[in-house]
Design a protein around this motif. Structure first.
Motif, mmCIF file in Angstrom:
data_model
loop_
_atom_site.group_PDB
_atom_site.id
_atom_site.type_symbol
_atom_site.label_atom_id
_atom_site.label_comp_id
_atom_site.label_asym_id
_atom_site.label_seq_id
_atom_site.Cartn_x
_atom_site.Cartn_y
_atom_site.Cartn_z
ATOM 1 N N THR A 127 -9.621 4.689 -4.351
ATOM 2 C CA THR A 127 -8.429 5.078 -3.596
ATOM 3 C C THR A 127 -7.457 3.914 -3.557
ATOM 4 O O THR A 127 -7.804 2.776 -3.885
ATOM 5 N N VAL A 128 -6.248 4.210 -3.111
ATOM 6 C CA VAL A 128 -5.247 3.152 -2.972
ATOM 7 C C VAL A 128 -5.704 2.096 -1.977
ATOM 8 O O VAL A 128 -5.597 0.892 -2.214
ATOM 9 N N VAL A 129 -6.243 2.534 -0.833
ATOM 10 C CA VAL A 129 -6.628 1.565 0.191
ATOM 11 C C VAL A 129 -7.819 0.731 -0.269
ATOM 12 O O VAL A 129 -7.899 -0.474 0.027
ATOM 13 N N GLY A 144 -7.505 9.928 0.535
ATOM 14 C CA GLY A 144 -7.275 8.515 0.815
ATOM 15 C C GLY A 144 -8.269 7.830 1.731
ATOM 16 O O GLY A 144 -8.092 6.643 2.044
ATOM 17 N N ARG A 166 1.063 3.989 -3.042
ATOM 18 C CA ARG A 166 0.696 5.371 -2.742
ATOM 19 C C ARG A 166 1.855 6.323 -3.074
ATOM 20 O O ARG A 166 1.655 7.383 -3.669
ATOM 21 N N LEU A 186 2.257 6.714 -6.934
ATOM 22 C CA LEU A 186 1.208 7.533 -7.530
ATOM 23 C C LEU A 186 1.344 9.001 -7.121
ATOM 24 O O LEU A 186 1.142 9.908 -7.944
ATOM 25 N N ASN A 187 1.695 9.258 -5.864
ATOM 26 C CA ASN A 187 1.875 10.643 -5.425
ATOM 27 C C ASN A 187 3.015 11.317 -6.181
ATOM 28 O O ASN A 187 2.909 12.479 -6.604
ATOM 29 N N ASP A 195 -7.249 11.717 -3.345
ATOM 30 C CA ASP A 195 -5.945 12.094 -2.791
ATOM 31 C C ASP A 195 -5.936 12.030 -1.266
ATOM 32 O O ASP A 195 -4.918 11.668 -0.661
ATOM 33 N N GLU A 255 0.827 -1.196 0.000
ATOM 34 C CA GLU A 255 0.000 0.000 0.000
ATOM 35 C C GLU A 255 0.867 1.253 0.000
ATOM 36 O O GLU A 255 0.628 2.194 -0.769
ATOM 37 N N GLU A 256 1.885 1.287 0.857
ATOM 38 C CA GLU A 256 2.734 2.475 0.928
ATOM 39 C C GLU A 256 3.515 2.676 -0.361
ATOM 40 O O GLU A 256 3.691 3.812 -0.826
#
Length: 498
Positions: A351-353, A490, A107, A110-111, A488, A103-104
């Motif tokens: 979202t990512v999560v 999240g 994220r 993508l950021n 964004d 996940e990190e």
């Protein structure tokens, strides 16, 4: 979308030679399956996430070459449309607490990419279909520069022999008196680029592939109900997961007469449970004519005789132009070869999560179904699984799905009472830590209790803006701007407010 190829014209001899070579590849695969020569590894999560590019007015940005140059990361690649890119996420072990790292990592990637895209006034949007797309955005001029895409476009249209027709009757928005309808014609396959998806990969042994594929097929409708995120296309409110009918129609190489005859579409759920991965590759070669009949110099049987790993180039090329919702993949690595299951039913976002939660629900539930004493597919018709997928795509959480020993049930009831415990058990069998299971499957539970997917939120947000007096283009642009802000931030989609 596969290996790069140069633009060329194909002859009758090319097609005959390609067909013969695909059969030779099948013979080599049959031999490898009989000899059990495939690599096995510890289970990993592998995924590809397709993304849209938008400008400051929330319109599609035809800038993937410029954006990729700014991102300067080999994990990001072009896709069919100039307003698309894709990120290939490095595999992470499906064990312990490794999913937190996944996940990190996703994220952070993508950021970073979004920040670099912003230098040219563009942003990344992780959504199943970009809501602000218009018909004029989906023409051949918007095809990415890679010659493969133009060649594939030309070959599909040549095979079809006529323009692409889109005909979709939607599901009425909240408060609307009637459903909306899309009927339009395109002279390219570019509408396919509107479909941006999350693709999940799982490497499995040959003896286990059939069970994993059958399990993935059985839960495809449930996946789509839980994760629908594609409700708008060309200004129309259509299905909760419009990607599915759009992708099938945009890549349909059959003229109406062949549709009437029951010829199989290239975007295909299938027609039966299988007993071997060979069934799928054999069906692909038997039922579908080649689109890119490019023949390599490799003799796969000679490579096997020499103790090597054949590339099976023609088989892979052909397989890459048949878009099963759960697709078999053959691939080679340094010193070996393996097979993977590619799950293709999910949209990108929100979202990512949410993305990680959807992935873990898939992996865990499939594992539990494979480990069950009595296979689910021995209790459920294949037609029921297909109907579940169509119903889920059309209606999302308001669909009714069939499940053995339960009958017809809402997706939320099925997930909460039956499938979430199975997903927990399946992930535990992989060795996934309890805190990981609780976090991400807890998001799936909360989404069911709230009754809110990305599609639900988009539809409600647009309906509310229109009640306040905005026209459809303004409502879609305003909704998308809010969507990107929430994306964004999240927070999982079940917690998004209107």
């Amino acid at each position: 979308m596969g290996d790069d190829v140069e633009h060329r014209v194909f002859t009758r001899q090319d097609r005959r030679a390609f067909r013969d070579k695909v059969q030779l590849c099948l013979d080599a695969m049959a031999r490898m399956l009989a000899d059990d020569q495939f690599e096995l590894s510890e289970p990993h999560i592998g995924m590809e996430v397709e993304l849209n590019l938008v400008d400051g007015s929330m319109r599609p940005a035809m800038a993937n070459g410029e954006v990729l140059e700014a991102i300067a990361d080999d994990a990001f690649q072009t896709e069919l449309g100039r307003f698309n890119i894709e990120i290939n996420v490095p595999p992470h072990r499906l064990r312990d607490r490794n999913v937190f790292e996944l996940e990190e990592s996703l994220r952070a990637s993508l950021n970073s990419a979004d920040a670099r895209a912003a230098r040219s006034g563009n942003r990344l949007a992780m959504v199943g279909i970009l809501p602000t797309l218009r018909a004029e955005d989906l023409t051949a001029q918007s095809i990415s520069a890679n010659p493969r895409y133009s060649l594939l476009n030309n070959r599909m249209l040549e095979t079809r022999g006529e323009d692409i027709e889109l005909r979709i009757v939607g599901t009425a928005l909240p408060g609307a008196a009637a459903p909306e309808r899309l009927e339009t014609v395109f002279d390219s396959i570019l509408p396919e680029a509107a479909c941006t998806s999350l693709q999940l990969h799982l490497q499995v042994g040959p003896d286990e592939f059939a069970a994993h594929w059958n399990a993935a097929q059985a839960i495809a409708g449930v996946q789509v109900s839980l994760a629908a995120n594609s409700p708008f296309l060309i200004g129309k409110a259509l299905w909760h997961e419009t990607r599915l009918p759009l992708f099938q129609q945009a890549t349909d190489t059959r003229p109406q007469e062949l549709v009437n005859q029951g010829v199989r579409p290239r975007v295909w759920f299938g027609e039966r449970w299988i007993t071997s991965i060979f069934d799928l590759f054999e069906e692909n070669s038997r039922y579908f004519p080649s689109l890119l009949p490019i023949v390599s110099d490799e003799d796969p049987l000679a490579v096997l005789d020499a103790g090597g790993d054949p590339a099976l180039t023609e088989l892979r090329m052909h397989n890459g132009t048949i878009y099963r919702w759960n697709r078999p993949i053959y691939d080679t690595t340094d010193g070996g070869h393996h097979i993977r299951l590619e799950n293709r039913v999910l949209p990108a976002g929100p979202t990512v999560v949410d993305t990680i939660a959807d992935a873990l629900f898939f992996y865990g539930t499939v594992r539990a179904l494979v480990d069950a004493d009595r296979p689910l597919w021995s209790q459920m018709s294949f037609d029921a699984a297909r109907e579940n997928l169509e119903s889920a795509a059309r209606s999302g959480f308001t669909a009714r799905l069939y499940w053995p020993e339960v009958g017809w049930v809402s997706p939320q009831e099925l997930v909460l009472r039956r499938l979430l415990p199975m997903a927990h058990a399946g992930l535990a069998a992989y060795g996934v830590a309890a805190e990981v299971r609780d976090k991400y499957l807890g998001i799936i539970e909360a989404r069911c209790l709230a009754g809110r997917t990305g599609a639900d939120w988009q539809r409600s947000a647009v309906a509310e803006r229109e009640r306040a007096g905005q026209d459809r283009p303004a409502a879609l642009a305003g909704m998308l701007a809010d969507y990107l802000t929430l994306m964004d931030e999240g927070t999982p989609v079940h917690g998004w407010q209107l």
